[in-house]
Design a protein around this motif. Structure first.
Motif, PDB file in Angstrom:
ATOM      1  N   UNK A  30      15.879 -26.440   6.033  1.00  0.00           N
ATOM      2  CA  UNK A  30      16.246 -25.250   4.873  1.00  0.00           C
ATOM      3  C   UNK A  30      16.172 -23.990   5.628  1.00  0.00           C
ATOM      4  N   UNK A  31      15.193 -23.479   6.636  1.00  0.00           N
ATOM      5  CA  UNK A  31      15.340 -22.265   7.225  1.00  0.00           C
ATOM      6  C   UNK A  31      16.359 -22.156   8.214  1.00  0.00           C
ATOM      7  N   UNK A  32      16.914 -23.163   8.628  1.00  0.00           N
ATOM      8  CA  UNK A  32      18.084 -23.144   9.526  1.00  0.00           C
ATOM      9  C   UNK A  32      19.318 -22.878   8.622  1.00  0.00           C
ATOM     10  N   UNK A  33      19.516 -23.327   7.357  1.00  0.00           N
ATOM     11  CA  UNK A  33      20.493 -22.981   6.580  1.00  0.00           C
ATOM     12  C   UNK A  33      20.229 -21.559   6.043  1.00  0.00           C
ATOM     13  N   UNK A  34      19.021 -21.079   5.734  1.00  0.00           N
ATOM     14  CA  UNK A  34      18.616 -19.731   5.001  1.00  0.00           C
ATOM     15  C   UNK A  34      19.164 -18.820   6.138  1.00  0.00           C
ATOM     16  N   UNK A  35      18.718 -19.172   7.385  1.00  0.00           N
ATOM     17  CA  UNK A  35      18.891 -17.810   8.706  1.00  0.00           C
ATOM     18  C   UNK A  35      20.540 -17.931   8.755  1.00  0.00           C
ATOM     19  N   UNK A  36      21.170 -19.130   8.685  1.00  0.00           N
ATOM     20  CA  UNK A  36      22.631 -18.960   9.031  1.00  0.00           C
ATOM     21  C   UNK A  36      23.182 -18.293   7.836  1.00  0.00           C
ATOM     22  N   UNK A  37      22.897 -18.362   6.587  1.00  0.00           N
ATOM     23  CA  UNK A  37      23.641 -17.530   5.668  1.00  0.00           C
ATOM     24  C   UNK A  37      23.266 -16.047   5.811  1.00  0.00           C
ATOM     25  N   UNK A  41      13.665   0.898   5.461  1.00  0.00           N
ATOM     26  CA  UNK A  41      13.771  -0.571   4.752  1.00  0.00           C
ATOM     27  C   UNK A  41      14.952  -1.143   5.578  1.00  0.00           C
ATOM     28  N   UNK A  42      16.003  -0.616   5.693  1.00  0.00           N
ATOM     29  CA  UNK A  42      17.060  -1.261   6.884  1.00  0.00           C
ATOM     30  C   UNK A  42      16.267  -1.386   8.168  1.00  0.00           C
ATOM     31  N   UNK A  43      15.359  -0.706   8.532  1.00  0.00           N
ATOM     32  CA  UNK A  43      14.828  -1.056   9.909  1.00  0.00           C
ATOM     33  C   UNK A  43      14.023  -2.431   9.783  1.00  0.00           C
ATOM     34  N   UNK A  44      13.268  -2.456   8.472  1.00  0.00           N
ATOM     35  CA  UNK A  44      12.654  -4.047   8.360  1.00  0.00           C
ATOM     36  C   UNK A  44      13.680  -5.031   8.302  1.00  0.00           C
ATOM     37  N   UNK A  45      14.819  -4.717   7.715  1.00  0.00           N
ATOM     38  CA  UNK A  45      15.911  -5.753   7.502  1.00  0.00           C
ATOM     39  C   UNK A  45      16.457  -6.356   8.918  1.00  0.00           C
ATOM     40  N   UNK A  46      16.680  -5.195   9.901  1.00  0.00           N
ATOM     41  CA  UNK A  46      16.877  -5.515  11.166  1.00  0.00           C
ATOM     42  C   UNK A  46      15.929  -6.471  11.973  1.00  0.00           C
ATOM     43  N   UNK A  47      14.708  -5.959  11.761  1.00  0.00           N
ATOM     44  CA  UNK A  47      13.696  -6.783  12.413  1.00  0.00           C
ATOM     45  C   UNK A  47      13.628  -8.274  11.720  1.00  0.00           C
ATOM     46  N   UNK A  48      13.943  -8.550  10.469  1.00  0.00           N
ATOM     47  CA  UNK A  48      14.073  -9.720  10.045  1.00  0.00           C
ATOM     48  C   UNK A  48      15.384 -10.337  10.597  1.00  0.00           C
ATOM     49  N   UNK A  49      16.612  -9.688  10.756  1.00  0.00           N
ATOM     50  CA  UNK A  49      17.781 -10.217  11.413  1.00  0.00           C
ATOM     51  C   UNK A  49      17.363 -10.738  12.703  1.00  0.00           C
ATOM     52  N   UNK A  50      16.428 -10.122  13.635  1.00  0.00           N
ATOM     53  CA  UNK A  50      16.128 -10.382  14.833  1.00  0.00           C
ATOM     54  C   UNK A  50      15.584 -11.815  14.857  1.00  0.00           C
ATOM     55  N   UNK A  51      14.510 -11.856  14.042  1.00  0.00           N
ATOM     56  CA  UNK A  51      13.729 -13.078  14.024  1.00  0.00           C
ATOM     57  C   UNK A  51      14.711 -14.189  13.310  1.00  0.00           C
ATOM     58  N   UNK A  52      15.534 -14.098  12.523  1.00  0.00           N
ATOM     59  CA  UNK A  52      16.636 -14.943  11.985  1.00  0.00           C
ATOM     60  C   UNK A  52      17.455 -15.400  13.243  1.00  0.00           C
ATOM     61  N   UNK A  53      17.990 -14.410  13.906  1.00  0.00           N
ATOM     62  CA  UNK A  53      18.874 -14.994  15.170  1.00  0.00           C
ATOM     63  C   UNK A  53      18.106 -15.839  15.947  1.00  0.00           C
ATOM     64  N   UNK A  54      16.983 -15.677  16.466  1.00  0.00           N
ATOM     65  CA  UNK A  54      16.190 -16.133  17.195  1.00  0.00           C
ATOM     66  C   UNK A  54      15.960 -17.632  16.918  1.00  0.00           C
ATOM     67  N   UNK A  55      15.444 -17.783  15.583  1.00  0.00           N
ATOM     68  CA  UNK A  55      15.119 -18.802  15.068  1.00  0.00           C
ATOM     69  C   UNK A  55      16.528 -19.912  14.945  1.00  0.00           C
ATOM     70  N   UNK A  56      17.467 -19.224  14.426  1.00  0.00           N
ATOM     71  CA  UNK A  56      18.827 -20.024  14.309  1.00  0.00           C
ATOM     72  C   UNK A  56      19.305 -20.370  15.397  1.00  0.00           C
ATOM     73  N   UNK A  57      19.299 -19.721  16.514  1.00  0.00           N
ATOM     74  CA  UNK A  57      19.836 -20.055  18.081  1.00  0.00           C
ATOM     75  C   UNK A  57      18.831 -21.030  18.712  1.00  0.00           C
ATOM     76  N   UNK A  58      17.614 -20.818  18.732  1.00  0.00           N
ATOM     77  CA  UNK A  58      16.887 -21.952  19.209  1.00  0.00           C
ATOM     78  C   UNK A  58      16.862 -23.298  18.317  1.00  0.00           C
TER      79      UNK A  58
END
Length: 132
Positions: free
Chosen positions: A26-33, A67-84
């Protein structure tokens, strides 16, 4: 005379309690979207520079908020998880021993995300509150 018995009914559960593999799926799909949405918005806002440089500058200025800075931090986490996790999925699918080690590989993925994500997000968080 023979009697016909009804088949045994399975236990009913009101909430599916999946194992870590289901949550990783589920998290892989969410991070992909999420990554797709970011790339879509990024292409659109970058294209604004050709349409109207003033609109582009205004859009970029709105991105300089906490708010956008926090979204960028979440994006970093999403990219790392999705890649690994993507590498883990490939190993599970194409390595003969992949299914046997899929749970261990999930924990390795989470550890790698933490090892790389915490310093990266920490640095971003630091710059959020400092003048640059």
């Amino acid at each position: 005379m023979t009697t016909i018995e009804a088949p045994a009914q399975p236990k009913r559960r009101t909430l599916y309690r999946g194992d870590p593999g289901m949550w990783s799926w589920a998290l892989h799909r969410i991070t992909g979207v999420t990554i797709f949405f970011f790339l879509f918005v990024h292409v659109l806002d970058t294209a604004l520079v050709r349409v109207s440089p003033e609109a582009y500058d205004a859009t970029i200025e709105t991105y300089k908020t906490p708010i956008v800075a926090l979204m960028e931090m979440a994006l970093v986490a999403a990219v790392l998880y999705h890649a690994f996790n993507g590498v883990r999925v490939i190993l599970v699918d194409f390595w003969a021993k992949g299914p046997k080690y899929q749970r261990l590989m999930l924990w390795i993925v989470l550890a790698a995300c933490a090892l790389l994500g915490i310093p990266a997000i920490g640095r971003m968080f630091f710059y959020l509150f400092t003048e640059h």
